[in-house]
Motif scaffolding. Sequence first.
Motif, PDB file in Angstrom:
ATOM      1  N   ASN A  14      46.984  47.622  36.141  1.00 29.29           N
ATOM      2  CA  ASN A  14      45.714  48.234  36.566  1.00 29.29           C
ATOM      3  C   ASN A  14      45.427  49.480  35.742  1.00 29.29           C
ATOM      4  O   ASN A  14      46.328  50.256  35.430  1.00 29.29           O
ATOM      5  CB  ASN A  14      45.769  48.656  38.030  1.00 29.29           C
ATOM      6  N   HIS A  67      35.177  47.581  43.822  1.00 28.80           N
ATOM      7  CA  HIS A  67      35.219  46.421  44.728  1.00 28.80           C
ATOM      8  C   HIS A  67      36.405  46.531  45.661  1.00 28.80           C
ATOM      9  O   HIS A  67      37.265  47.389  45.510  1.00 28.80           O
ATOM     10  CB  HIS A  67      35.195  45.104  43.961  1.00 28.80           C
ATOM     11  N   ASP A  69      44.172  46.156  44.960  1.00 24.84           N
ATOM     12  CA  ASP A  69      44.639  46.901  43.786  1.00 24.84           C
ATOM     13  C   ASP A  69      43.574  47.864  43.257  1.00 24.84           C
ATOM     14  O   ASP A  69      43.795  48.524  42.235  1.00 24.84           O
ATOM     15  CB  ASP A  69      45.116  45.942  42.677  1.00 24.84           C
ATOM     16  N   HIS A  70      42.436  47.978  43.965  1.00 29.17           N
ATOM     17  CA  HIS A  70      41.404  48.957  43.586  1.00 29.17           C
ATOM     18  C   HIS A  70      41.114  49.987  44.680  1.00 29.17           C
ATOM     19  O   HIS A  70      40.516  51.018  44.406  1.00 29.17           O
ATOM     20  CB  HIS A  70      40.113  48.225  43.172  1.00 29.17           C
ATOM     21  N   ASP A  91      36.515  44.851  37.686  1.00 32.15           N
ATOM     22  CA  ASP A  91      37.039  43.531  37.325  1.00 32.15           C
ATOM     23  C   ASP A  91      35.917  42.558  36.972  1.00 32.15           C
ATOM     24  O   ASP A  91      36.052  41.351  37.129  1.00 32.15           O
ATOM     25  CB  ASP A  91      37.877  42.951  38.478  1.00 32.15           C
ATOM     26  N   HIS A 114      41.576  46.424  34.274  1.00 37.34           N
ATOM     27  CA  HIS A 114      42.938  45.964  33.949  1.00 37.34           C
ATOM     28  C   HIS A 114      43.193  45.976  32.447  1.00 37.34           C
ATOM     29  O   HIS A 114      42.271  45.760  31.654  1.00 37.34           O
ATOM     30  CB  HIS A 114      43.175  44.532  34.460  1.00 37.34           C
TER      31      HIS A 114
HETATM   32 FE    FE Z   1      41.918  44.020  40.025  1.00 41.29          FE
END
Ligand code: FE
Length: 257
Positions: A15, A57, A61-62, A134, A172
């Motif tokens: 990330n 979003h 992982d964000h 993403d 990413h």
């Molecule tokens: Fe992601």
Amino acid sequence: MAHLTFHPFICRTDNYGLLIHDPESGATAAVDAPDAGEIERQLMRHGWQLTDVFTTHRHGDHVEGNAALQQRFGCRIIGPAAEADSIPGIDAKVRGGDSFSFAGREVRVLDCPGHTRGHIAFHMPQEEAVFAGDTLFSLGCGRVFEGSMEEMYRSVSQFKSLPPSTMLYCGHEYTQSNARFALSVEPGNAALQGRAAEVDRLRAKGALTCPSTIGEELRTNPFLRTGSPEIRAALGLEDAEDAAVFAELRRRKDGFK
Ligand code: FE
Ligand code: ZN
């Protein structure tokens, strides 16, 4: 007005974290919050205080660091209205066409449905920078989880009309594997060959491949190059609509090893 300082770094596995700092006012934004601990370490290294989080979003992982960062810094969290229920700590709900101010600069919101239903991107025209989350990666684009291929095609295509000098910051560090796929569908693209070699060099020394620029992506990213005769021939879609070429590229990339 002095320019803002952009500080990208990698966290979790692949990330991108990104801090944006205004030396005049001290305002500091994080684009997404993949890892609160690492973001705090990067802030402390520079002596910066977090004032804002721009959420692209709802994926874990964000947003995983939102709550901890808000508790620690009392920062304002700006995120997508269309998936606000899944954005921890959201203070300001925004959608495409909205704009808000950060450090006295305009931040424009772009709707980018496809990866998630409510995905947004942030564009700072005066700083010539866009934060694509993403949706658009260097040499690639995000997987289509919640929208149609047609929607994702439109979301990704919006970036083509930004000024070519615009810096592209993405969610990413996937550039090296994206380059292998890009070369498989457009091996004769000299700009892409050059970029792939540069990416290998950068990754070999542990350096980041982002930001790139919109101009660089227009020359090298297959998902922005659906008109390329070489790509169309590789897919056997010489006469297809651009959206159909995009969809076939995305499907092939999903299965690409
Ligand atoms: Fe992601
Ligand atoms: Zn995601």
